[in-house]
Design a protein around this motif. Sequence first.
Motif, PDB file in Angstrom:
ATOM      1  N   TYR A 269       4.509   7.670 -10.724  1.00 43.23           N
ATOM      2  CA  TYR A 269       3.969   8.989 -10.425  1.00 43.23           C
ATOM      3  C   TYR A 269       2.445   8.977 -10.563  1.00 43.23           C
ATOM      4  CZ  TYR A 269       8.864  10.109 -11.123  1.00 43.23           C
ATOM      5  OH  TYR A 269      10.228  10.127 -11.038  1.00 43.23           O
ATOM      6  N   TYR A 270       1.780   9.503  -9.535  1.00 39.43           N
ATOM      7  CA  TYR A 270       0.325   9.463  -9.499  1.00 39.43           C
ATOM      8  C   TYR A 270      -0.277  10.838  -9.768  1.00 39.43           C
ATOM      9  CZ  TYR A 270       0.719   4.836  -7.403  1.00 39.43           C
ATOM     10  OH  TYR A 270       0.997   3.512  -7.182  1.00 39.43           O
ATOM     11  N   GLY A 271      -1.461  10.798 -10.334  1.00 41.05           N
ATOM     12  CA  GLY A 271      -2.245  12.010 -10.542  1.00 41.05           C
ATOM     13  C   GLY A 271      -3.716  11.658 -10.440  1.00 41.05           C
ATOM     14  N   GLN A 272      -4.568  12.617 -10.711  1.00 43.53           N
ATOM     15  CA  GLN A 272      -6.013  12.404 -10.663  1.00 43.53           C
ATOM     16  C   GLN A 272      -6.692  13.315 -11.671  1.00 43.53           C
ATOM     17  OE1 GLN A 272      -6.337  13.193  -6.339  1.00 43.53           O
ATOM     18  NE2 GLN A 272      -7.416  11.253  -6.185  1.00 43.53           N
ATOM     19  N   CYS A 273      -7.908  12.970 -12.012  1.00 44.33           N
ATOM     20  CA  CYS A 273      -8.714  13.900 -12.797  1.00 44.33           C
ATOM     21  C   CYS A 273      -8.940  15.147 -11.953  1.00 44.33           C
ATOM     22  CB  CYS A 273     -10.046  13.257 -13.173  1.00 44.33           C
ATOM     23  SG  CYS A 273     -11.175  14.392 -14.014  1.00 44.33           S
ATOM     24  N   SER A 274      -8.640  16.307 -12.522  1.00 38.98           N
ATOM     25  CA  SER A 274      -8.728  17.562 -11.768  1.00 38.98           C
ATOM     26  C   SER A 274      -9.853  18.458 -12.273  1.00 38.98           C
ATOM     27  CB  SER A 274      -7.380  18.303 -11.842  1.00 38.98           C
ATOM     28  OG  SER A 274      -6.374  17.544 -11.225  1.00 38.98           O
ATOM     29  N   GLU A 275     -10.881  17.856 -12.799  1.00 41.16           N
ATOM     30  CA  GLU A 275     -12.063  18.595 -13.248  1.00 41.16           C
ATOM     31  C   GLU A 275     -13.293  17.828 -12.775  1.00 41.16           C
ATOM     32  OE1 GLU A 275     -13.878  21.713 -14.609  1.00 41.16           O
ATOM     33  OE2 GLU A 275     -11.840  21.517 -15.393  1.00 41.16           O
TER      34      GLU A 275
ATOM     35  N   LEU B  22       0.814  -1.219   0.000  1.00 40.87           N
ATOM     36  CA  LEU B  22       0.000   0.000   0.000  1.00 40.87           C
ATOM     37  C   LEU B  22       0.844   1.265   0.000  1.00 40.87           C
ATOM     38  CD1 LEU B  22      -2.838  -1.036   2.492  1.00 40.87           C
ATOM     39  CD2 LEU B  22      -3.030  -0.715   0.022  1.00 40.87           C
ATOM     40  N   GLU B  23       2.107   1.177   0.384  1.00 41.65           N
ATOM     41  CA  GLU B  23       2.963   2.369   0.345  1.00 41.65           C
ATOM     42  C   GLU B  23       3.307   2.743  -1.090  1.00 41.65           C
ATOM     43  OE1 GLU B  23       6.360   2.004   2.790  1.00 41.65           O
ATOM     44  OE2 GLU B  23       5.238   1.848   4.666  1.00 41.65           O
ATOM     45  N   ILE B  24       3.475   1.745  -1.923  1.00 47.06           N
ATOM     46  CA  ILE B  24       3.805   2.001  -3.328  1.00 47.06           C
ATOM     47  C   ILE B  24       2.537   2.131  -4.168  1.00 47.06           C
ATOM     48  CG2 ILE B  24       4.999   1.107  -5.362  1.00 47.06           C
ATOM     49  CD1 ILE B  24       6.915  -0.319  -3.532  1.00 47.06           C
ATOM     50  N   TYR B  25       1.522   1.333  -3.815  1.00 44.38           N
ATOM     51  CA  TYR B  25       0.256   1.336  -4.560  1.00 44.38           C
ATOM     52  C   TYR B  25      -0.876   1.711  -3.598  1.00 44.38           C
ATOM     53  CZ  TYR B  25       3.234  -1.390  -7.672  1.00 44.38           C
ATOM     54  OH  TYR B  25       4.273  -1.814  -8.472  1.00 44.38           O
ATOM     55  N   PRO B  26      -0.985   2.995  -3.266  1.00 42.25           N
ATOM     56  CA  PRO B  26      -1.965   3.425  -2.256  1.00 42.25           C
ATOM     57  C   PRO B  26      -3.398   3.293  -2.742  1.00 42.25           C
ATOM     58  CG  PRO B  26      -0.946   5.316  -3.295  1.00 42.25           C
ATOM     59  CD  PRO B  26      -0.227   4.121  -3.819  1.00 42.25           C
ATOM     60  N   ARG B  27      -4.276   3.100  -1.775  1.00 44.42           N
ATOM     61  CA  ARG B  27      -5.703   3.019  -2.068  1.00 44.42           C
ATOM     62  C   ARG B  27      -6.188   4.336  -2.674  1.00 44.42           C
ATOM     63  NH1 ARG B  27     -10.385   4.303   0.688  1.00 44.42           N
ATOM     64  NH2 ARG B  27     -12.192   2.983   0.207  1.00 44.42           N
ATOM     65  N   LEU B  28      -7.031   4.226  -3.678  1.00 40.59           N
ATOM     66  CA  LEU B  28      -7.655   5.340  -4.390  1.00 40.59           C
ATOM     67  C   LEU B  28      -6.693   6.098  -5.304  1.00 40.59           C
ATOM     68  CD1 LEU B  28     -10.044   6.891  -1.698  1.00 40.59           C
ATOM     69  CD2 LEU B  28     -10.495   5.076  -3.346  1.00 40.59           C
ATOM     70  N   LEU B  29      -5.422   5.685  -5.353  1.00 42.00           N
ATOM     71  CA  LEU B  29      -4.482   6.280  -6.314  1.00 42.00           C
ATOM     72  C   LEU B  29      -3.927   5.236  -7.284  1.00 42.00           C
ATOM     73  CD1 LEU B  29      -2.309   8.904  -4.361  1.00 42.00           C
ATOM     74  CD2 LEU B  29      -3.976   9.332  -6.166  1.00 42.00           C
ATOM     75  N   ALA B  30      -3.763   4.005  -6.806  1.00 37.91           N
ATOM     76  CA  ALA B  30      -3.208   2.949  -7.661  1.00 37.91           C
ATOM     77  C   ALA B  30      -4.206   2.580  -8.757  1.00 37.91           C
ATOM     78  CB  ALA B  30      -2.858   1.731  -6.817  1.00 37.91           C
ATOM     79  N   VAL B  31      -3.665   2.157  -9.902  1.00 38.13           N
ATOM     80  CA  VAL B  31      -4.494   1.781 -11.053  1.00 38.13           C
ATOM     81  C   VAL B  31      -4.097   0.390 -11.518  1.00 38.13           C
ATOM     82  CG1 VAL B  31      -4.746   4.184 -11.769  1.00 38.13           C
ATOM     83  CG2 VAL B  31      -2.882   2.809 -12.705  1.00 38.13           C
ATOM     84  N   ASP B  32      -4.918  -0.171 -12.408  1.00 37.88           N
ATOM     85  CA  ASP B  32      -4.611  -1.512 -12.901  1.00 37.88           C
ATOM     86  C   ASP B  32      -3.500  -1.503 -13.949  1.00 37.88           C
ATOM     87  OD1 ASP B  32      -6.141  -0.184 -14.771  1.00 37.88           O
ATOM     88  OD2 ASP B  32      -7.559  -1.821 -15.112  1.00 37.88           O
ATOM     89  N   ASN B  33      -3.526  -0.546 -14.873  1.00 37.76           N
ATOM     90  CA  ASN B  33      -2.522  -0.470 -15.943  1.00 37.76           C
ATOM     91  C   ASN B  33      -1.901   0.917 -15.968  1.00 37.76           C
ATOM     92  OD1 ASN B  33      -3.219  -3.129 -16.990  1.00 37.76           O
ATOM     93  ND2 ASN B  33      -5.055  -2.171 -17.823  1.00 37.76           N
ATOM     94  N   GLU B  34      -0.638   1.024 -15.577  1.00 36.89           N
ATOM     95  CA  GLU B  34       0.036   2.320 -15.609  1.00 36.89           C
ATOM     96  C   GLU B  34       0.412   2.702 -17.039  1.00 36.89           C
ATOM     97  OE1 GLU B  34       0.614   0.540 -11.627  1.00 36.89           O
ATOM     98  OE2 GLU B  34       1.343  -0.127 -13.590  1.00 36.89           O
ATOM     99  N   LEU B  35       0.484   3.999 -17.273  1.00 34.07           N
ATOM    100  CA  LEU B  35       1.043   4.509 -18.519  1.00 34.07           C
ATOM    101  C   LEU B  35       2.561   4.405 -18.393  1.00 34.07           C
ATOM    102  CD1 LEU B  35       0.665   6.036 -21.246  1.00 34.07           C
ATOM    103  CD2 LEU B  35       0.875   8.151 -19.937  1.00 34.07           C
ATOM    104  N   VAL B  36       3.194   3.635 -19.253  1.00 31.50           N
ATOM    105  CA  VAL B  36       4.635   3.369 -19.155  1.00 31.50           C
ATOM    106  C   VAL B  36       5.379   4.209 -20.189  1.00 31.50           C
ATOM    107  CG1 VAL B  36       6.429   1.599 -19.256  1.00 31.50           C
ATOM    108  CG2 VAL B  36       4.164   1.021 -18.365  1.00 31.50           C
TER     109      VAL B  36
END
Length: 270
Positions: free
Chosen positions: A210-216, A147-161
């Motif tokens: 690196y994590y991000g989120q929809c900001s709209e 969970l430190e590397i793949y935190p809840r509500l931020l981790a995804v199934d397929n990262e953009l590589v």
Amino acid sequence: MAAQPEEWQMGFQRAATDVMEQIIWFERYTLVFLVPIVLLVLGLIAWVLIRYRASRNPVPSRTSHNTTIEIIWTVGPIVILLLLAVPSFQLLTKQYSPPSEPEITVKATGYQWYWGYEYQTDDGEEIVFDQLLLRDIDREQQQKQDLEIYPRLLAVDNELVVPVDTTVRVLVTAADVLHSWAVPAFGVKMDAVPGRLNETWFRANEEGLYYGQCSELCGKDHAFMPLAVRVVSRAEFEEWTTLARQDLGEANRTLIARIEARRKLAELAE
């Protein structure tokens, strides 16, 4: 390196691009002006409230003009605005001026409520996949239990590589409502507008996740629409693209296993 929010964090995330480093510098630079201005205004208000209250100043002054003060409060803000405008224009120019021609182009499409990606390649063999919020029941299968590397509500199934030290162009659009593709560590935030193709870019200086989120604000599941970018070496990226064209899941598992093995070796070495 996993760039994500930290508990009690007050500032920006650590920069992973030159643009973000300049954004952080500009924020600190503006505070040099903002903090004294706020303190000065607060001091003047307090002084006026105390010195010129009715009990101490029953007969108010009828002074209507003071040439010196009027010059100061006219010229002062102009100088401050110029000192802020010049570096802000330099930053804006940098954000829209890639250091080199893009080596990789990725189309990011916002949906309610996930992201779709499409790598544009010269040979026509495109890599297309969706990126959804990682469910707890899928963690073990995808080797993402930490969970430190793949935190809840931020981790995804397929990262953009993407590869490190590479200029990546991102074409951003949406299929339904307004979204916004944002990665704080990159200093990138671009609106996704239905029927329109917006363009941004980044060049990561360090490998990591690196994590991000929809900001709209985009609907009821807006808070569950994260995005993640995994920056790897060029050799790992080329191996990943070769496997991803045949089996995306296997390509991701192979990449994660290699990164985890390298991380454990580094920990043992320490």
